[in-house]
Design a protein around this motif. Structure first.
Motif, PDB file in Angstrom:
ATOM      1  N   HIS A  37       0.147   6.180   0.666  1.00  7.41           N
ATOM      2  CA  HIS A  37      -0.394   6.741   1.290  1.00  7.41           C
ATOM      3  C   HIS A  37      -1.038   7.810   0.219  1.00  7.41           C
ATOM      4  CE1 HIS A  37      -0.567   5.195   5.224  1.00  7.41           C
ATOM      5  NE2 HIS A  37       0.865   5.802   5.888  1.00  7.41           N
ATOM      6  N   GLY A  97       0.360  -1.667   0.178  1.00  4.85           N
ATOM      7  CA  GLY A  97       0.196  -0.115   0.175  1.00  4.85           C
ATOM      8  C   GLY A  97       0.913   1.503   0.784  1.00  4.85           C
ATOM      9  N   TYR A 154      -5.005   3.833   2.945  1.00  2.00           N
ATOM     10  CA  TYR A 154      -4.113   3.575   2.052  1.00  2.00           C
ATOM     11  C   TYR A 154      -4.666   3.960   0.323  1.00  2.00           C
ATOM     12  CZ  TYR A 154      -1.087   1.272   4.905  1.00  2.00           C
ATOM     13  OH  TYR A 154      -0.441   0.562   6.052  1.00  2.00           O
TER      14      TYR A 154
END
Length: 533
Positions: free
Chosen positions: A221, A219, A241
């Protein structure tokens, strides 16, 4: 002349009938489905893009077929909506993908709603191919790569990519690669090699259901590919995410309890050095293993169509190599059927170590259950106790084809016991015994007084306790274990290589010591025979 009048009369009658029929008899049927701005109808459903059939629709089962569709433009927008697939069909929409498919409407302008795939019901994506979906550039009220009002099931074999542009409406406006709504609606990942989801609110708006030990999960951000691992997702985590990726691990055909053996854990499955899998040799190495946990598995028609509890389960032929002192025991369980080791095909045991398996008192239990054969070629004490409560059905070994007992070292034994039978072969034959087995002792009671017995097709399964005693140590090349190197060993070795089930010593058969039994060993054995005259 009469013929001409008759033809004209028939044509006139047809015309009159057609004039009397309602106009709907000739109308085109339009379906509640648009693909890249094209309305799907009975007129174009077999070749939606008129390009030879890259896209088609089957209204009987609500299935849209995509074969190497590559589209990044669409027909005129409707009410400010930008949707690659817009469906208001009732029930589940199935999208079957073949080859590499791309539906990209990111360059088609902004709309009140922007979606790659939108269906107001459940969605299933299946097939052998891949699909890449990119939604509109801006959606004021919402922007989703894949949106469904019901369950989403992703089970195609290729890759999936869902990207959502911005959602500028504020408030409840969302941007997510994948989103599902509806009571108890779920996202299930079960098949694709890779699933990627990108959005400005979240990559996925709901936490998907998947097997954690079968996927690597990454993932970021930011809405860009990233390599931050985010295992054990929660709904709160998911929103953090904006980019999320699921990659299917290399999976090996072995499960230990509820743990799938895969590319990350196969070298040290338990994390303590007692259990490892060798993918090249299709072997499971036990080294002073103590195993007391269990999982469960539904077995198909070949194995009674039953849910079994198990400790070790495999779908392929598996050689279990023993080192040290190994112990598998489950004293209590909830399942009505239990087998400590289950092989849908064949299970063999080899190596210098010990093994003790004690099964719980279930209504049906076996230490080893094999859909084809069970092969014992061990050199220390081995014991199988498959439940000895007379109220239950217990077996030491249970095979659907054949049991082969090849050898055990001098002073060592192979023992088995079960309330129903120490050893049962559904194929009906008594076990193959190699010459290295010097004595067989048995009892028809558990516990019972053991005495020397001869096993036949008629009596082998009547013994509830059996002990096999072996002779001498292994002589390399003595494949049949009779203590003599001759052409009989060559013939037995060739039969084994040809997948004919024969009682041989696996260690003695690896004549060239390369950890594999093949025609190279036949050549080595022939050279040995020539050298000794």
């Amino acid at each position: 002349m009469k013929t001409t009048k008759r033809v004209l009369g028939i044509m006139l009658c047809v015309c009159i009938v057609c004039m009397c029929m309602p106009w709907t008899a000739f109308a085109i049927e339009y379906y509640d489905l648009n693909l890249m701005g094209k309305k799907v109808s009975s007129n174009n459903m077999n070749d939606i893009f008129a390009d030879g059939g890259s896209a088609s629709f089957d209204p009987m089962n609500n299935t849209l077929y995509l074969t190497n569709v590559q589209k990044n433009t669409m027909a005129g927008l409707t009410a400010g909506e930008v949707k690659a697939i817009a469906s208001e069909l009732s029930g589940t929409l199935t999208i079957y993908v073949t080859g590499e498919n791309v539906l990209d409407v990111s360059g088609c302008g902004a709309g009140m709603v922007a979606m790659g795939i939108c269906h107001y019901g459940p969605v299933i994506i299946e097939g052998e191919g891949s699909l890449r979906v990119v939604s509109g550039e801006i959606g004021q009220l919402g922007n989703y790569g894949l949106y469904a009002e019901g369950d989403i099931i992703l089970r195609n074999k290729g890759n999936l990519y869902f990207e959502a542009g911005e959602a500028t409406g504020g408030g409840s406006a969302r941007s997510a690669g994948v989103r599902t709504t509806g009571t108890d609606a779920t996202i299930t990942i079960d098949g694709p090699q890779k699933v990627e989801a990108v959005g400005f609110t979240a990559g996925m708006y709901e936490v998907p259901e998947f097997e954690y030990d079968m996927h690597r999960i990454y993932g970021n951000h930011d809405p860009e590919p990233g390599d931050e691992r985010v295992y054990n997702l929660t709904k709160t985590d998911m929103y953090q995410y904006l980019y999320i990726r699921f990659e299917r691990k290399v999976i090996y055909p072995v499960r230990i309890c509820d743990l799938q053996v895969n590319e990350e854990n196969y070298e040290d499955i338990n994390g303590d050095g007692t259990l490892a899998y060798d993918p090249e040799q299709h072997s499971l190495v036990l080294n002073n293993l103590t195993l007391t946990n269990w999982g469960n598995m539904h077995m198909g028609d070949e194995l009674n169509d039953t849910v079994y509890g198990y400790c070790i389960y495999t779908t392929e032929d598996l050689d279990i190599k023993l080192y040290g002192d190994n112990h598998i025991e489950v004293p209590f369980m909830d399942e009505s059927h239990f087998a400590a080791i289950i092989g849908e095909r064949g299970i063999s045991f080899s190596g210098p170590g010990k093994l003790t398996i004690i099964c719980p008192e279930a209504s049906w239990t076996a230490c080893v259950l094999a859909g084809n054969y069970i092969y014992l070629d061990t050199y220390d004490d081995v014991k199988f106790v498959g439940g000895i409560n007379e109220a239950n059905e217990g077996y030491g070994l249970y095979s659907y084809n054949q049991v082969v007992i090849s050898s055990t070292a001098t002073g060592r034994t192979i023992q088995m016991a079960g309330s129903k039978s120490a050893m049962y072969n559904k194929g009906g034959d008594a076990p193959f015994l190699a010459p290295a087995i010097t004595a067989v002792k048995g009892s028809t009671e558990v516990p019972g007084i053991m005495s020397n017995v001869t096993l036949t097709n008629e009596n082998y399964d009547t013994f509830k306790m059996l002990t096999f005693e072996g002779s001498s140590t292994v002589k390399q090349g003595d494949v049949n274990g009779d203590g003599i190197l001759d052409m009989k060993d060559v013939l037995m070795l060739r039969k084994h290589i040809a997948k004919i089930l024969v009682p041989i010593s696996l260690i003695a058969a690896d004549v060239n010591n390369d950890a594999d039994i093949d025609m190279k060993d036949v050549l080595f054995l022939r050279r040995i025979l020539v050298s000794v005259g």
